[in-house]
Motif scaffolding. Sequence first.
Motif, short mmCIF file in Angstrom:
data_model
loop_
_atom_site.label_atom_id
_atom_site.label_comp_id
_atom_site.label_asym_id
_atom_site.label_seq_id
_atom_site.Cartn_x
_atom_site.Cartn_y
_atom_site.Cartn_z
N UNK A 155 0.83 -1.20 0.00
CA UNK A 155 0.00 0.00 0.00
C UNK A 155 0.87 1.25 0.00
N UNK A 156 0.50 2.22 -0.84
CA UNK A 156 1.17 3.51 -0.91
C UNK A 156 0.14 4.59 -0.62
N UNK A 157 0.32 5.29 0.49
CA UNK A 157 -0.64 6.34 0.84
C UNK A 157 -0.41 7.56 -0.05
N UNK A 158 -1.52 8.10 -0.60
CA UNK A 158 -1.40 9.22 -1.53
C UNK A 158 -2.18 10.45 -1.08
N UNK A 159 -2.98 10.34 -0.04
CA UNK A 159 -3.74 11.49 0.41
C UNK A 159 -4.84 11.09 1.36
N UNK A 160 -5.84 11.95 1.50
CA UNK A 160 -6.97 11.68 2.40
C UNK A 160 -8.15 12.54 1.97
N UNK A 161 -9.34 12.12 2.40
CA UNK A 161 -10.56 12.90 2.19
C UNK A 161 -11.34 12.94 3.49
#
Length: 301
Positions: A155-161
Motif C-alpha cells: 500500500x502507498x498512501x497518496x492522500x486523504x478525504x
Amino acid sequence: MDRLQGMRVFVRVAESGGFAGAARALSMSPAAVTRAVAALEAVIGARLFIRTTRSVKLTEAGGRYLEDCRRILAEIAEAEAAAAGSTATPTGVLTLTAPVQFGRLYVLPVVTDYLTRHPAVTVRALFLDRIVNLIEEGIDVGVRIGHLADSGLTATRVGSVRRVVCAAPSYLERHGVPETPRDLRDHAVIGASNPGTLPEWRFGPEGRTTVGVHARLVCNTVDAALAAALDGWGIARLLSYQVASAVAEGRLRILLTDDEEAPVPIHVVSPGGRRAPAKTRAFVDLAAARLRADPRVNPAA
C-alpha cells in the motif's frame, strides 16, 4: 509439453473467454489450443475450465492458477529483458479498480497519461463502489478510500478525504441549520451506499460521538444521494471529493465542520510490491506522484 507455452495458451483462453478467440490471437488452430489446455490440466491434475456449448468459464482452481501464471510469465519476461541488458518495459494488460466517482475524476486522467507514456500497455479500468479482492479477481492495482485491513497487499498512501455532512441552501432556509450532531435527529436524512454509510453517524476526531439517524431516503449510488441533496430534499453525508464542485459553486453547504471525524486515508494498493510486473510498478509510481500533487486529494500538497 512446453509448460510455459501451455501457460501462455491457458492465460489467453481465460482472457479471451473462449478457445476460438485464443486461437485467433495466438495464430493457432482451435484444436491445438484445446490440446494445449488439456495437456496442462493433465500435468497439474485439475480442471481449469468448465466448458459448455455456449461458454467457457474458469473453475475455482483455474482462477487461482491464472494469477500464478500471469505472475510467472511476467517475471520470466522481465528476467529475459534484464538478461539482455535492457530495462524492463511496461507491456501487456493492466487491470485496475477505483471507486466510481473518484475513478472518473482523479484516476482516469492518470490512466490516460500512463497510456501515453507506455504505448505497449492496454488498461482495463473497473470503477466500482465496492471493495474488490485484487487477488481473486485478477486486478493489478486498486485505489482504496478508507482504513486498510491487513491484506498482504503493498500500500502507498497518496492522500486523504473527509466525511462531510452537507445540505443545499434551500433546505437550510426551510428547516434551519443543525448546530450539533444530535440536531440531525430532527432533519430529513439521505442515506448513500458508500463505505461511510451507517445507521449511526460518528463524529469527533476518534469517532466516539455517535448519532442514530433514520434515513427516509436511501440511495444505492452516491450520485443519486448527491442529486437529492442538491434538490434540497435533506441532509447527506458524503466524502469531500464527491461534493467539492457543488460546494465551490455554492449549491451545497458543509455543516458541523467542528465535529468531523479524522480524515479518511487514500491508498494505491497492489500485490507483489517491487516484484510486481513493470506495468504495475510504473502505474503505481505515476499515480502516487500525480495524486500526492493534487491538493483536492492530498491537502498537504
